[in-house]
Motif scaffolding. Structure first.
Motif, PDB file in Angstrom:
ATOM      1  N   GLU A 181      27.700 -38.625 -17.876  1.00  0.00           N
ATOM      2  CA  GLU A 181      26.270 -39.551 -18.626  1.00  0.00           C
ATOM      3  C   GLU A 181      26.070 -38.947 -19.822  1.00  0.00           C
ATOM      4  OE1 GLU A 181      27.403 -42.379 -19.057  1.00  0.00           O
ATOM      5  OE2 GLU A 181      29.225 -42.126 -17.302  1.00  0.00           O
ATOM      6  N   GLU A 182      25.464 -37.734 -19.000  1.00  0.00           N
ATOM      7  CA  GLU A 182      24.481 -37.036 -20.097  1.00  0.00           C
ATOM      8  C   GLU A 182      25.095 -36.538 -21.374  1.00  0.00           C
ATOM      9  OE1 GLU A 182      20.667 -33.266 -20.292  1.00  0.00           O
ATOM     10  OE2 GLU A 182      22.225 -33.481 -18.813  1.00  0.00           O
ATOM     11  N   CYS A 183      26.345 -36.208 -21.011  1.00  0.00           N
ATOM     12  CA  CYS A 183      27.394 -35.273 -22.252  1.00  0.00           C
ATOM     13  C   CYS A 183      27.667 -36.669 -22.703  1.00  0.00           C
ATOM     14  CB  CYS A 183      28.738 -34.728 -21.902  1.00  0.00           C
ATOM     15  SG  CYS A 183      28.791 -34.582 -22.913  1.00  0.00           S
ATOM     16  N   ARG A 184      27.638 -37.917 -22.656  1.00  0.00           N
ATOM     17  CA  ARG A 184      28.311 -38.916 -22.994  1.00  0.00           C
ATOM     18  C   ARG A 184      27.183 -40.143 -23.470  1.00  0.00           C
ATOM     19  NH1 ARG A 184      32.261 -42.241 -21.520  1.00  0.00           N
ATOM     20  NH2 ARG A 184      32.335 -41.296 -19.328  1.00  0.00           N
ATOM     21  N   ARG A 185      25.816 -39.586 -23.484  1.00  0.00           N
ATOM     22  CA  ARG A 185      25.154 -40.468 -24.136  1.00  0.00           C
ATOM     23  C   ARG A 185      24.434 -39.695 -25.479  1.00  0.00           C
ATOM     24  NH1 ARG A 185      22.092 -41.194 -18.857  1.00  0.00           N
ATOM     25  NH2 ARG A 185      21.563 -39.490 -19.059  1.00  0.00           N
ATOM     26  N   HIS A 186      24.912 -38.477 -25.522  1.00  0.00           N
ATOM     27  CA  HIS A 186      24.008 -37.250 -26.467  1.00  0.00           C
ATOM     28  C   HIS A 186      25.567 -37.813 -27.225  1.00  0.00           C
ATOM     29  CE1 HIS A 186      22.090 -34.222 -24.141  1.00  0.00           C
ATOM     30  NE2 HIS A 186      21.305 -35.255 -24.060  1.00  0.00           N
ATOM     31  N   LEU A 187      26.814 -37.536 -26.856  1.00  0.00           N
ATOM     32  CA  LEU A 187      27.798 -38.334 -28.124  1.00  0.00           C
ATOM     33  C   LEU A 187      27.313 -39.859 -28.953  1.00  0.00           C
ATOM     34  CD1 LEU A 187      30.622 -37.545 -29.715  1.00  0.00           C
ATOM     35  CD2 LEU A 187      31.642 -38.410 -27.015  1.00  0.00           C
ATOM     36  N   GLN A 188      27.209 -40.529 -27.877  1.00  0.00           N
ATOM     37  CA  GLN A 188      26.948 -42.267 -28.617  1.00  0.00           C
ATOM     38  C   GLN A 188      25.743 -41.546 -29.564  1.00  0.00           C
ATOM     39  OE1 GLN A 188      26.525 -43.821 -23.864  1.00  0.00           O
ATOM     40  NE2 GLN A 188      26.534 -45.095 -24.945  1.00  0.00           N
ATOM     41  N   SER A 189      24.291 -41.092 -29.249  1.00  0.00           N
ATOM     42  CA  SER A 189      24.203 -41.048 -30.441  1.00  0.00           C
ATOM     43  C   SER A 189      24.257 -40.147 -31.410  1.00  0.00           C
ATOM     44  CB  SER A 189      22.736 -39.887 -29.495  1.00  0.00           C
ATOM     45  OG  SER A 189      21.673 -40.500 -28.844  1.00  0.00           O
ATOM     46  N   ALA A 190      25.423 -39.266 -31.589  1.00  0.00           N
ATOM     47  CA  ALA A 190      25.863 -38.584 -33.079  1.00  0.00           C
ATOM     48  C   ALA A 190      26.739 -39.015 -33.390  1.00  0.00           C
ATOM     49  CB  ALA A 190      27.094 -37.512 -32.060  1.00  0.00           C
ATOM     50  N   VAL A 191      27.356 -39.643 -32.349  1.00  0.00           N
ATOM     51  CA  VAL A 191      28.576 -41.200 -33.395  1.00  0.00           C
ATOM     52  C   VAL A 191      27.297 -42.264 -34.076  1.00  0.00           C
ATOM     53  CG1 VAL A 191      29.763 -43.107 -32.579  1.00  0.00           C
ATOM     54  CG2 VAL A 191      30.289 -41.258 -31.548  1.00  0.00           C
ATOM     55  N   LYS A 192      26.503 -42.582 -33.465  1.00  0.00           N
ATOM     56  CA  LYS A 192      25.801 -43.784 -34.512  1.00  0.00           C
ATOM     57  C   LYS A 192      25.505 -42.729 -35.700  1.00  0.00           C
ATOM     58  CE  LYS A 192      21.351 -45.791 -33.491  1.00  0.00           C
ATOM     59  NZ  LYS A 192      20.029 -45.943 -33.173  1.00  0.00           N
ATOM     60  N   ASP A 193      25.135 -41.307 -35.609  1.00  0.00           N
ATOM     61  CA  ASP A 193      24.694 -40.790 -36.660  1.00  0.00           C
ATOM     62  C   ASP A 193      25.607 -40.873 -37.867  1.00  0.00           C
ATOM     63  OD1 ASP A 193      21.951 -40.502 -35.879  1.00  0.00           O
ATOM     64  OD2 ASP A 193      22.225 -38.404 -36.052  1.00  0.00           O
ATOM     65  N   VAL A 194      27.382 -40.907 -37.332  1.00  0.00           N
ATOM     66  CA  VAL A 194      28.755 -40.556 -38.290  1.00  0.00           C
ATOM     67  C   VAL A 194      28.353 -42.128 -38.890  1.00  0.00           C
ATOM     68  CG1 VAL A 194      30.430 -40.391 -38.372  1.00  0.00           C
ATOM     69  CG2 VAL A 194      29.010 -38.916 -36.744  1.00  0.00           C
ATOM     70  N   VAL A 195      27.796 -43.499 -37.768  1.00  0.00           N
ATOM     71  CA  VAL A 195      28.403 -44.606 -38.059  1.00  0.00           C
ATOM     72  C   VAL A 195      26.745 -44.792 -39.350  1.00  0.00           C
ATOM     73  CG1 VAL A 195      28.109 -47.305 -37.528  1.00  0.00           C
ATOM     74  CG2 VAL A 195      29.033 -45.270 -35.904  1.00  0.00           C
ATOM     75  N   GLU A 196      25.623 -44.364 -39.064  1.00  0.00           N
ATOM     76  CA  GLU A 196      25.423 -44.818 -40.321  1.00  0.00           C
ATOM     77  C   GLU A 196      25.561 -44.467 -41.702  1.00  0.00           C
ATOM     78  OE1 GLU A 196      21.152 -43.459 -39.095  1.00  0.00           O
ATOM     79  OE2 GLU A 196      20.776 -44.879 -37.054  1.00  0.00           O
ATOM     80  N   VAL A 197      25.915 -43.243 -41.584  1.00  0.00           N
ATOM     81  CA  VAL A 197      26.506 -42.563 -42.946  1.00  0.00           C
ATOM     82  C   VAL A 197      26.678 -43.138 -43.504  1.00  0.00           C
ATOM     83  CG1 VAL A 197      27.414 -40.755 -43.485  1.00  0.00           C
ATOM     84  CG2 VAL A 197      25.930 -40.189 -42.103  1.00  0.00           C
ATOM     85  N   ALA A 198      28.533 -43.979 -42.903  1.00  0.00           N
ATOM     86  CA  ALA A 198      29.756 -44.777 -42.796  1.00  0.00           C
ATOM     87  C   ALA A 198      28.987 -46.003 -43.852  1.00  0.00           C
ATOM     88  CB  ALA A 198      30.506 -44.789 -41.916  1.00  0.00           C
ATOM     89  N   ARG A 199      27.836 -46.709 -42.614  1.00  0.00           N
ATOM     90  CA  ARG A 199      27.012 -48.181 -43.494  1.00  0.00           C
ATOM     91  C   ARG A 199      26.393 -47.562 -44.837  1.00  0.00           C
ATOM     92  NH1 ARG A 199      27.436 -51.880 -40.468  1.00  0.00           N
ATOM     93  NH2 ARG A 199      27.956 -51.456 -37.149  1.00  0.00           N
ATOM     94  N   GLN A 200      26.136 -46.401 -45.219  1.00  0.00           N
ATOM     95  CA  GLN A 200      25.384 -46.399 -45.929  1.00  0.00           C
ATOM     96  C   GLN A 200      26.077 -45.639 -47.600  1.00  0.00           C
ATOM     97  OE1 GLN A 200      23.303 -42.064 -45.461  1.00  0.00           O
ATOM     98  NE2 GLN A 200      21.713 -43.644 -43.817  1.00  0.00           N
ATOM     99  N   HIS A 201      27.065 -45.538 -47.244  1.00  0.00           N
ATOM    100  CA  HIS A 201      28.243 -45.108 -48.671  1.00  0.00           C
ATOM    101  C   HIS A 201      29.339 -46.388 -48.712  1.00  0.00           C
ATOM    102  CE1 HIS A 201      28.791 -41.223 -48.841  1.00  0.00           C
ATOM    103  NE2 HIS A 201      28.402 -40.891 -47.053  1.00  0.00           N
ATOM    104  N   LEU A 202      29.222 -47.297 -47.858  1.00  0.00           N
ATOM    105  CA  LEU A 202      29.241 -49.100 -48.374  1.00  0.00           C
ATOM    106  C   LEU A 202      28.075 -49.976 -49.002  1.00  0.00           C
ATOM    107  CD1 LEU A 202      31.221 -49.912 -44.755  1.00  0.00           C
ATOM    108  CD2 LEU A 202      32.519 -49.466 -47.247  1.00  0.00           C
TER     109      LEU A 202
END
Length: 376
Positions: free
Chosen positions: A283-304
């Motif tokens: 679960e700890e690894c999962r939470r860390h991954l979710q945080s990193a995915v959130k960053d990628v999503v934010e970058v994608a939204r910035q381009h949009l």
């Protein structure tokens, strides 16, 4: 130009009844309804009979391997753009396919069959795949449609006709292949910027080719704002695709889509450990991954957002309406980003990819409304 009333008129002229149209907008989509939707798509595209079968195969490739690109292709404003969209998107799909289909013989194990298809998947070596498409593009631009290599592949045959008719530039096809080639040996991109550069080569070039199919040329200075927006939408589209396919890709190839700099930032351990940890429920690894995915999503939204800031300038451009319709894939990408956010950015959530029929209809309605409003 095809606005919604024109679409309905084309359906009527193609022999579609009110029942068929109701099926298209219903939340209960049967097999016959899906077949009607395929007929619906072809009713919107006219093409020379000599390439009709090749176009049908290209449309089938998009519907099968990149369904989010299907309706945006139908909603493009000109027939040339619609034909070009499916041709270049089929090329984009096939250059990235790691498998080819081959009919089963009786002596093959049933475990290799694809349910409902009666075929098996044959792995294509990456070097062979890249080599084939390099040669294919070279044949199109050097030899034309008479090449034996071109005649062996429906996508190459179709592209040969489109390139000749639309005078498409070679460098965009080469960039897509170069992006595929670069991706082969890259188990993990070092930075988010390097991942953006890669998806720009792939998805950005794809979107620019669609514009070129509509007669909007990159070598005209007055079209600069359109191609800048295309690049932004392409990067957002590419990042979204990477996230959407991240789990299947990791399972098949071991490739982790989260760049190394974000893994370091969010204390995610090595890719090999990450896959193992997720598989055992860390679960700890999962939470860390979710945080990193959130960053990628934010970058994608910035381009949009950067692309949408150019919307007014594009609307006032002589080619504005045609260009805006080419950017509709942005909405399909945003729909997935919204869905991912609603699942707390958890790529391992199995329900993330179980999209219901009603949600498909809502996404389709959103795309059609954007097309009507000349937006994206």
């Amino acid at each position: 130009m095809l606005h919604l009333p024109n679409i309905l008129n084309r359906l009527r002229s193609a022999g579609f009844s009110k029942m068929h149209r109701d099926q298209f907008t219903s939340s209960r989509i049967s097999f016959s309804s899906r077949r009607n939707m395929s007929l619906f798509g072809r009713a919107l595209i006219t093409v020379d009979p000599s390439i009709s079968k090749d176009l049908d195969q290209a449309i089938s490739n998009v519907r099968t391997f990149d369904p989010s690109g299907y309706l945006p292709g139908l909603l493009l404003k000109s027939n040339e753009a619609r034909v070009g969209h499916f041709a270049v998107r089929s090329f984009w799909i096939e250059t990235g396919l790691r498998f080819k289909k081959k009919s089963l013989k009786n002596d093959h194990s049933s475990s290799k069959q694809i349910p409902g298809v009666g075929q098996r998947e044959i792995l294509i070596p990456d070097e062979e795949r890249i080599h084939f498409w390099k040669n294919g593009v070279d044949a199109i631009f050097r030899e034309g449609g008479g090449s034996r290599l071109i005649q062996q592949n429906s996508t190459l045959r179709l592209l040969s006709e489109i390139v000749k008719k639309q005078s498409l530039p070679r460098h965009l096809f080469d960039k897509i292949i170069k992006g595929r080639e670069k991706d082969v040996d890259m188990k993990q991109y070092p930075t988010i910027s390097s991942l953006e550069e890669h998806v720009d080569m792939s998805c950005g070039s794809l979107l620019q080719l669609v514009l070129e199919c509509d007669g909007i040329r990159d070598n005209c200075p007055e079209n600069e704002v359109i191609f800048e927006a295309a690049r932004e939408v392409g990067i957002a589209h590419g990042l979204t695709n990477a996230l959407r396919m991240s789990v299947p890709t990791a399972s098949a190839t071991g490739k982790v889509i989260i760049p190394q700099d974000l893994c370091t930032k969010h204390e995610i351990k090595s890719p090999r450990y990450l896959l193992s940890a997720l598989g055992t429920g860390d679960e700890e690894c999962r939470r860390h991954l979710q945080s990193a995915v959130k960053d990628v999503v934010e970058v994608a939204r910035q381009h949009l957002e950067q692309a949408r800031k150019k919307r007014e300038d594009i609307s006032n451009h002589p080619f504005g309406e045609m260009a805006l319709s080419a950017f509709l894939p942005a909405l399909a990408s945003e729909t997935f980003l919204d869905r991912l956010e609603s699942h707390q950015f958890d790529l391992t959530d199995r329900s993330l990819r179980n999209v219901g029929q009603i949600e498909h209809i809502q996404c389709a309605q959103r795309l059609m409304l954007a097309s009507w409003n000349k937006s994206f």
